[in-house]
Design a protein around this motif. Structure first.
Motif, PDB file in Angstrom:
ATOM      1  N   MET A 178      -3.369  -4.398  27.881  1.00  0.00           N
ATOM      2  CA  MET A 178      -2.712  -5.465  26.920  1.00  0.00           C
ATOM      3  C   MET A 178      -1.455  -5.471  27.412  1.00  0.00           C
ATOM      4  O   MET A 178      -0.453  -6.583  27.101  1.00  0.00           O
ATOM      5  CB  MET A 178      -2.993  -4.424  25.875  1.00  0.00           C
ATOM      6  N   LEU A 179      -1.000  -4.864  28.648  1.00  0.00           N
ATOM      7  CA  LEU A 179       0.482  -5.168  28.489  1.00  0.00           C
ATOM      8  C   LEU A 179       0.149  -6.052  30.256  1.00  0.00           C
ATOM      9  O   LEU A 179       1.525  -7.386  29.840  1.00  0.00           O
ATOM     10  CB  LEU A 179       1.409  -3.557  29.812  1.00  0.00           C
ATOM     11  N   TYR A 180      -0.737  -6.401  30.795  1.00  0.00           N
ATOM     12  CA  TYR A 180      -0.890  -7.630  30.890  1.00  0.00           C
ATOM     13  C   TYR A 180      -0.928  -8.804  30.340  1.00  0.00           C
ATOM     14  O   TYR A 180      -0.969 -10.358  30.720  1.00  0.00           O
ATOM     15  CB  TYR A 180      -1.661  -7.730  32.672  1.00  0.00           C
ATOM     16  N   TYR A 181      -2.150  -9.004  29.287  1.00  0.00           N
ATOM     17  CA  TYR A 181      -2.355  -9.951  28.587  1.00  0.00           C
ATOM     18  C   TYR A 181      -1.087 -10.853  27.822  1.00  0.00           C
ATOM     19  O   TYR A 181      -1.387 -11.512  27.693  1.00  0.00           O
ATOM     20  CB  TYR A 181      -3.474  -9.211  28.148  1.00  0.00           C
ATOM     21  N   VAL A 228     -14.492  -9.843  26.571  1.00  0.00           N
ATOM     22  CA  VAL A 228     -15.099 -11.259  26.315  1.00  0.00           C
ATOM     23  C   VAL A 228     -14.318 -12.274  25.641  1.00  0.00           C
ATOM     24  O   VAL A 228     -14.815 -13.426  26.422  1.00  0.00           O
ATOM     25  CB  VAL A 228     -15.885 -10.987  24.954  1.00  0.00           C
ATOM     26  N   GLN A 229     -13.322 -11.770  25.133  1.00  0.00           N
ATOM     27  CA  GLN A 229     -12.451 -12.586  24.615  1.00  0.00           C
ATOM     28  C   GLN A 229     -11.438 -12.950  25.807  1.00  0.00           C
ATOM     29  O   GLN A 229     -11.242 -14.761  26.000  1.00  0.00           O
ATOM     30  CB  GLN A 229     -11.417 -12.237  24.133  1.00  0.00           C
ATOM     31  N   TRP A 230     -11.220 -12.654  26.748  1.00  0.00           N
ATOM     32  CA  TRP A 230     -10.259 -12.967  28.369  1.00  0.00           C
ATOM     33  C   TRP A 230     -11.282 -14.198  28.999  1.00  0.00           C
ATOM     34  O   TRP A 230     -10.416 -14.206  29.138  1.00  0.00           O
ATOM     35  CB  TRP A 230      -9.851 -11.897  28.995  1.00  0.00           C
ATOM     36  N   THR A 231     -12.346 -13.113  28.917  1.00  0.00           N
ATOM     37  CA  THR A 231     -13.001 -14.213  29.892  1.00  0.00           C
ATOM     38  C   THR A 231     -14.154 -15.594  29.200  1.00  0.00           C
ATOM     39  O   THR A 231     -14.405 -16.534  29.826  1.00  0.00           O
ATOM     40  CB  THR A 231     -14.586 -13.654  30.527  1.00  0.00           C
ATOM     41  N   SER A 232     -13.611 -16.130  28.037  1.00  0.00           N
ATOM     42  CA  SER A 232     -14.698 -16.816  27.283  1.00  0.00           C
ATOM     43  C   SER A 232     -16.275 -17.089  27.336  1.00  0.00           C
ATOM     44  O   SER A 232     -16.587 -17.856  27.668  1.00  0.00           O
ATOM     45  CB  SER A 232     -13.545 -17.757  28.068  1.00  0.00           C
TER      46      SER A 232
END
Length: 247
Positions: A178-181, A228-232
C-alpha cells in the motif's frame, strides 16, 4: 486508577461504540503504566485503536480534496483550512504512537520475541506511511524512507522466523504494498510485492495452522483483491491462484 484488565475492557467498550479516541487513550495508558509485555489481545487492541482513529482522519482528509481543488474564493480557503486542521490532528496522532513505539514498546521488547518486534515495526511503518501520504513534497521523501526502513526490518524478521502463511508476514506484505500504491503511485511495485507474498502463501498452505487460519485467509483475500484491482484482470496467473485458494 484503572487496572490492566479494566483498561482492556474500556478499550473494548470504546471499540464497540466507535469511540476510537477513547480506545486509543485507554491502550496508551495501559502501555505507559504496564510493566509486563503486551499480550496478543492487547497488541491487537492497541494497533486497531490507532489504525481506526488515523484512518478516520485520512478518510476525512481525502474527501476534502475535491472541495480544495474545485472550490473558489472563500469556499476554497475554508476547505483548505479545514483540511489542514485534519492533517495536523492526524500528524499528532501518528507522532504520538511512533514515540510510544520507539521509547517504550520496541525499546523494551525482548530481542528473542520476534513476533512482537515484527508487529511493532509494522505499526511503525504504517504510521510513517500515513504521515507520508499527507506530507508536503519536501518532507515526503524522508517519511517514505522511514516507512521503508521499518517495513524492511519487519520483513527480515518475518522471512527468517515466520512461515509465508503467518498473518504478520501477510499483513506486512499488504501494508508495504500500500505504501507503493497509495503514497508512491507505483502500482507495478505494489503488485509485485503483494503477488510475491500471495504466491508464497498459496504454495505453503499446508503450513497454515488452525490458530491463524481465519486471520491469514482474510488477509490473503485482501491481497488477492488488491492484486486484481491493480492489474485490472491482466494476469491470468492471479486468477488461477484465486481459484486454488477458493478451492
Amino acid at each position: 486508577m484503572l487496572s490492566r484488565k479494566q483498561l482492556v475492557q474500556a478499550a473494548q467498550l470504546a471499540e464497540q461504540c466507535g469511540r476510537y479516541k477513547d480506545m486509543a487513550t485507554a491502550m496508551k495508558q495501559l502501555v505507559v503504566e504496564g510493566k509486563e509485555p503486551l499480550t496478543h489481545e492487547e497488541k491487537t487492541l492497541l494497533s486497531e485503536a490507532h489504525k481506526l482513529l488515523i484512518q478516520e482522519h485520512c478518510s476525512s482528509w481525502r474527501r476534502l480534496k475535491c472541495s480544495v481543488e474545485q472550490g473558489v474564493g472563500k469556499q476554497k480557503e475554508q476547505a483548505q483550512a479545514y483540511r489542514e486542521a485534519i492533517k495536523k490532528e492526524l500528524e499528532a496522532q501518528c507522532w504520538e504512537i511512533l514515540s510510544l513505539l520507539d521509547n517504550v514498546l520496541l525499546k523494551h521488547c525482548s530481542e528473542s520475541d520476534d513476533e512482537s518486534r515484527a508487529f511493532y515495526l509494522i505499526m511503525k511503518g504504517d504510521n510513517y506511511r500515513y504521515l507520508a501520504e499527507v506530507a508536503l513534497p519536501d518532507a515526503k521523501e524522508t517519511l517514505v524512507k522511514s516507512a521503508e526502513k521499518a517495513y524492511g526490518e519487519a520483513q527480515e524478521l518475518s522471512q527468517k522466523y515466520m512461515e509465508p502463511t503467518h498473518p504478520l508476514a501477510l499483513a506486512l506484505a499488504l501494508n508495504y504494498s500500500m505504501l507503493y500504491y497509495e503514497v508512491l503511485n507505483n502500482p507495478q511495485q505494489a503488485t509485485k510485492l503483494a503477488k510475491a507474498a500471495f504466491d508464497k502463501a498459496i504454495a505453503g498452505l499446508e503450513t497454515l495452522s488452525l490458530e491463524f487460519y481465519k486471520e491469514s485467509t482474510v488477509i490473503m483475500q485482501h491481497l488477492r483483491d488488491s492484486i486484481v484491482q491493480w492489474t485490472s484482470d491482466q494476469q491470468p496467473q492471479v486468477e488461477n491462484n484465486v481459484g486454488e485458494l477458493e478451492g
